[in-house]
Motif scaffolding. Structure first.
Motif, PDB file in Angstrom:
ATOM      1  N   LEU A  77      41.268  31.268  -1.477  1.00  0.00           N
ATOM      2  CA  LEU A  77      41.221  30.848  -0.075  1.00  0.00           C
ATOM      3  C   LEU A  77      42.435  31.359   0.693  1.00  0.00           C
ATOM      4  CD1 LEU A  77      39.746  29.054   2.058  1.00  0.00           C
ATOM      5  CD2 LEU A  77      41.167  27.160   1.268  1.00  0.00           C
ATOM      6  N   TRP A  78      43.611  31.280   0.075  1.00  0.00           N
ATOM      7  CA  TRP A  78      44.858  31.684   0.735  1.00  0.00           C
ATOM      8  C   TRP A  78      45.379  33.026   0.239  1.00  0.00           C
ATOM      9  CZ3 TRP A  78      45.514  28.863   4.814  1.00  0.00           C
ATOM     10  CH2 TRP A  78      45.065  27.544   4.821  1.00  0.00           C
ATOM     11  N   ALA A  79      44.701  33.631  -0.743  1.00  0.00           N
ATOM     12  CA  ALA A  79      45.072  34.944  -1.288  1.00  0.00           C
ATOM     13  C   ALA A  79      46.508  34.978  -1.808  1.00  0.00           C
ATOM     14  CB  ALA A  79      44.839  36.048  -0.260  1.00  0.00           C
ATOM     15  N   THR A  80      46.917  33.889  -2.450  1.00  0.00           N
ATOM     16  CA  THR A  80      48.246  33.814  -3.049  1.00  0.00           C
ATOM     17  C   THR A  80      48.263  32.722  -4.118  1.00  0.00           C
ATOM     18  OG1 THR A  80      50.610  33.656  -2.562  1.00  0.00           O
ATOM     19  CG2 THR A  80      49.166  32.149  -1.370  1.00  0.00           C
ATOM     20  N   ALA A  81      49.281  32.729  -4.948  1.00  0.00           N
ATOM     21  CA  ALA A  81      49.457  31.641  -5.913  1.00  0.00           C
ATOM     22  C   ALA A  81      50.153  30.483  -5.204  1.00  0.00           C
ATOM     23  CB  ALA A  81      50.291  32.114  -7.097  1.00  0.00           C
ATOM     24  N   LEU A  82      49.674  29.277  -5.460  1.00  0.00           N
ATOM     25  CA  LEU A  82      50.218  28.088  -4.811  1.00  0.00           C
ATOM     26  C   LEU A  82      50.468  26.981  -5.815  1.00  0.00           C
ATOM     27  CD1 LEU A  82      47.805  27.927  -1.751  1.00  0.00           C
ATOM     28  CD2 LEU A  82      50.219  28.565  -1.694  1.00  0.00           C
ATOM     29  N   ASP A  83      51.449  26.162  -5.507  1.00  0.00           N
ATOM     30  CA  ASP A  83      51.706  24.950  -6.275  1.00  0.00           C
ATOM     31  C   ASP A  83      51.043  23.780  -5.559  1.00  0.00           C
ATOM     32  OD1 ASP A  83      53.488  25.946  -8.336  1.00  0.00           O
ATOM     33  OD2 ASP A  83      54.935  26.254  -6.719  1.00  0.00           O
ATOM     34  N   VAL A  84      50.771  22.730  -6.308  1.00  0.00           N
ATOM     35  CA  VAL A  84      50.314  21.474  -5.730  1.00  0.00           C
ATOM     36  C   VAL A  84      51.492  20.521  -5.812  1.00  0.00           C
ATOM     37  CG1 VAL A  84      48.677  19.569  -5.878  1.00  0.00           C
ATOM     38  CG2 VAL A  84      47.950  21.894  -6.504  1.00  0.00           C
ATOM     39  N   GLN A  85      52.001  20.135  -4.676  1.00  0.00           N
ATOM     40  CA  GLN A  85      53.145  19.227  -4.600  1.00  0.00           C
ATOM     41  C   GLN A  85      52.615  17.821  -4.339  1.00  0.00           C
ATOM     42  OE1 GLN A  85      55.936  20.153  -1.507  1.00  0.00           O
ATOM     43  NE2 GLN A  85      57.314  18.531  -2.102  1.00  0.00           N
ATOM     44  N   LEU A  86      52.952  16.882  -5.202  1.00  0.00           N
ATOM     45  CA  LEU A  86      52.505  15.499  -5.069  1.00  0.00           C
ATOM     46  C   LEU A  86      53.607  14.672  -4.434  1.00  0.00           C
ATOM     47  CD1 LEU A  86      50.972  15.228  -8.623  1.00  0.00           C
ATOM     48  CD2 LEU A  86      49.766  15.700  -6.496  1.00  0.00           C
ATOM     49  N   VAL A  87      53.273  14.025  -3.318  1.00  0.00           N
ATOM     50  CA  VAL A  87      54.239  13.198  -2.600  1.00  0.00           C
ATOM     51  C   VAL A  87      53.560  11.906  -2.155  1.00  0.00           C
ATOM     52  CG1 VAL A  87      55.672  15.119  -1.789  1.00  0.00           C
ATOM     53  CG2 VAL A  87      53.733  14.374  -0.421  1.00  0.00           C
ATOM     54  N   THR A  88      54.359  10.942  -1.758  1.00  0.00           N
ATOM     55  CA  THR A  88      53.815   9.696  -1.239  1.00  0.00           C
ATOM     56  C   THR A  88      54.210   9.522   0.216  1.00  0.00           C
ATOM     57  OG1 THR A  88      55.721   8.399  -1.938  1.00  0.00           O
ATOM     58  CG2 THR A  88      53.896   8.543  -3.482  1.00  0.00           C
ATOM     59  N   ASN A  89      53.385   8.774   0.911  1.00  0.00           N
ATOM     60  CA  ASN A  89      53.675   8.385   2.287  1.00  0.00           C
ATOM     61  C   ASN A  89      53.673   6.863   2.285  1.00  0.00           C
ATOM     62  OD1 ASN A  89      53.709   7.767   5.008  1.00  0.00           O
ATOM     63  ND2 ASN A  89      52.270   9.368   5.563  1.00  0.00           N
ATOM     64  N   GLU A  90      54.799   6.261   2.542  1.00  0.00           N
ATOM     65  CA  GLU A  90      54.932   4.807   2.490  1.00  0.00           C
ATOM     66  C   GLU A  90      54.330   4.121   3.715  1.00  0.00           C
ATOM     67  OE1 GLU A  90      56.015   3.291  -0.205  1.00  0.00           O
ATOM     68  OE2 GLU A  90      56.481   5.190  -1.185  1.00  0.00           O
ATOM     69  N   SER A  91      54.008   4.878   4.732  1.00  0.00           N
ATOM     70  CA  SER A  91      53.483   4.323   5.977  1.00  0.00           C
ATOM     71  C   SER A  91      51.964   4.166   5.895  1.00  0.00           C
ATOM     72  CB  SER A  91      53.832   5.243   7.146  1.00  0.00           C
ATOM     73  OG  SER A  91      53.155   4.834   8.309  1.00  0.00           O
ATOM     74  N   GLU A  92      51.443   3.152   6.531  1.00  0.00           N
ATOM     75  CA  GLU A  92      49.997   2.973   6.626  1.00  0.00           C
ATOM     76  C   GLU A  92      49.488   3.441   7.989  1.00  0.00           C
ATOM     77  OE1 GLU A  92      48.484  -0.771   5.261  1.00  0.00           O
ATOM     78  OE2 GLU A  92      49.898  -0.822   3.606  1.00  0.00           O
ATOM     79  N   GLN A  93      50.252   4.314   8.622  1.00  0.00           N
ATOM     80  CA  GLN A  93      49.868   4.858   9.919  1.00  0.00           C
ATOM     81  C   GLN A  93      49.389   6.293   9.748  1.00  0.00           C
ATOM     82  OE1 GLN A  93      53.242   4.360  12.476  1.00  0.00           O
ATOM     83  NE2 GLN A  93      53.256   2.138  12.259  1.00  0.00           N
ATOM     84  N   GLY A  94      48.900   6.868  10.817  1.00  0.00           N
ATOM     85  CA  GLY A  94      48.415   8.242  10.770  1.00  0.00           C
ATOM     86  C   GLY A  94      47.243   8.361   9.812  1.00  0.00           C
ATOM     87  N   LEU A  95      47.207   9.411   9.033  1.00  0.00           N
ATOM     88  CA  LEU A  95      46.110   9.616   8.095  1.00  0.00           C
ATOM     89  C   LEU A  95      46.046   8.526   7.034  1.00  0.00           C
ATOM     90  CD1 LEU A  95      46.231  13.490   7.658  1.00  0.00           C
ATOM     91  CD2 LEU A  95      44.522  12.143   8.877  1.00  0.00           C
ATOM     92  N   CYS A  96      47.175   7.914   6.726  1.00  0.00           N
ATOM     93  CA  CYS A  96      47.179   6.853   5.721  1.00  0.00           C
ATOM     94  C   CYS A  96      46.519   5.569   6.220  1.00  0.00           C
ATOM     95  CB  CYS A  96      48.604   6.562   5.242  1.00  0.00           C
ATOM     96  SG  CYS A  96      49.203   7.803   4.074  1.00  0.00           S
ATOM     97  N   ALA A  97      46.263   5.472   7.507  1.00  0.00           N
ATOM     98  CA  ALA A  97      45.562   4.301   8.028  1.00  0.00           C
ATOM     99  C   ALA A  97      44.121   4.256   7.525  1.00  0.00           C
ATOM    100  CB  ALA A  97      45.588   4.288   9.553  1.00  0.00           C
ATOM    101  N   GLY A  98      43.549   5.420   7.216  1.00  0.00           N
ATOM    102  CA  GLY A  98      42.150   5.448   6.824  1.00  0.00           C
ATOM    103  C   GLY A  98      41.856   6.025   5.460  1.00  0.00           C
ATOM    104  N   PHE A  99      42.885   6.523   4.767  1.00  0.00           N
ATOM    105  CA  PHE A  99      42.634   7.211   3.509  1.00  0.00           C
ATOM    106  C   PHE A  99      43.592   6.757   2.405  1.00  0.00           C
ATOM    107  CE2 PHE A  99      41.357  10.188   6.886  1.00  0.00           C
ATOM    108  CZ  PHE A  99      40.033  10.365   6.541  1.00  0.00           C
ATOM    109  N   ALA A 100      43.153   6.952   1.159  1.00  0.00           N
ATOM    110  CA  ALA A 100      44.020   6.688   0.013  1.00  0.00           C
ATOM    111  C   ALA A 100      44.939   7.879  -0.244  1.00  0.00           C
ATOM    112  CB  ALA A 100      43.184   6.397  -1.230  1.00  0.00           C
TER     113      ALA A 100
END
Length: 185
Positions: A77-100
């Motif tokens: 999709l991006w025509a390159t090698a990529l890492d998957v970085q796992l992070v947390t968001n402590e806020s329940e706002q923005g996208l975290c208001a509706g998603f896990a």
């Protein structure tokens, strides 16, 4: 800190971006929950893998496997090698208001960020965590189509276990009946 939460390439820049976005590395208890979910998702995917095509529902299975298991993949999709970085968001706002969890749409320093929200860490939500990981890795390797991610996840679970997590409300809300994707019978 676990290797799952550290991306060695571009770490300083990625950390600075994460701080700007209000994201942080997972704390010890959270880290265990994420690692358990990753292992469970990998086991489920590995059981389904022999029954999958090289590309299933538009998802390149080798890239998906590598992103899930190794947290590094050669992205078509991006025509390159990529890492998957796992992070947390402590806020329940923005996208975290509706998603896990969610995947950031931008690549930062050779990494795609998979962000876990407070809902991901709710007690007793092991099935949600595994399903969420399976779903979000579709976004990591194949793009933003919610119907594709739900259908692929359901297919993986059905092939591996004979059933899948119910998603009918989410499926309807995203108008997936009108999409080209279908849930397994």
């Amino acid at each position: 800190m676990s290797r799952y939460f550290v991306v060695m390439r571009g770490l300083a820049a990625a950390a600075a971006m994460a701080l700007l976005l209000g994201l942080a590395p997972a704390q010890a208890g959270q880290e265990d929950l994420v690692e358990n979910a990753l292992r469970a998702a990998a086991r489920t995917f590995e059981r389904a893998l022999p029954q999958l095509d090289a590309v299933t529902m538009g998802v390149p299975t080798q890239e998906y496997h590598d992103a899930l298991v190794q947290r590094r993949f050669a992205s078509s999709l991006w025509a390159t090698a990529l890492d998957v970085q796992l992070v947390t968001n402590e806020s329940e706002q923005g996208l975290c208001a509706g998603f896990a969890a969610y995947v950031t749409p931008a690549i930062q320093q050779g990494a795609v960020s998979l962000v876990m929200c407070p809902r991901f860490f709710l007690p007793g939500a092991d099935a949600l965590r595994e399903t969420t990981i399976l779903h979000e890795i579709v976004h990591v390797v194949a793009g933003t189509d919610e119907c594709q991610a739900m259908a692929f996840t359901a297919r993986i679970q059905k092939l591996a276990t004979g059933s899948f997590q119910p998603v009918s409300e989410y499926w309807t809300r995203n108008k997936c009946n009108a999409s080209r994707y279908r849930l397994p019978n």
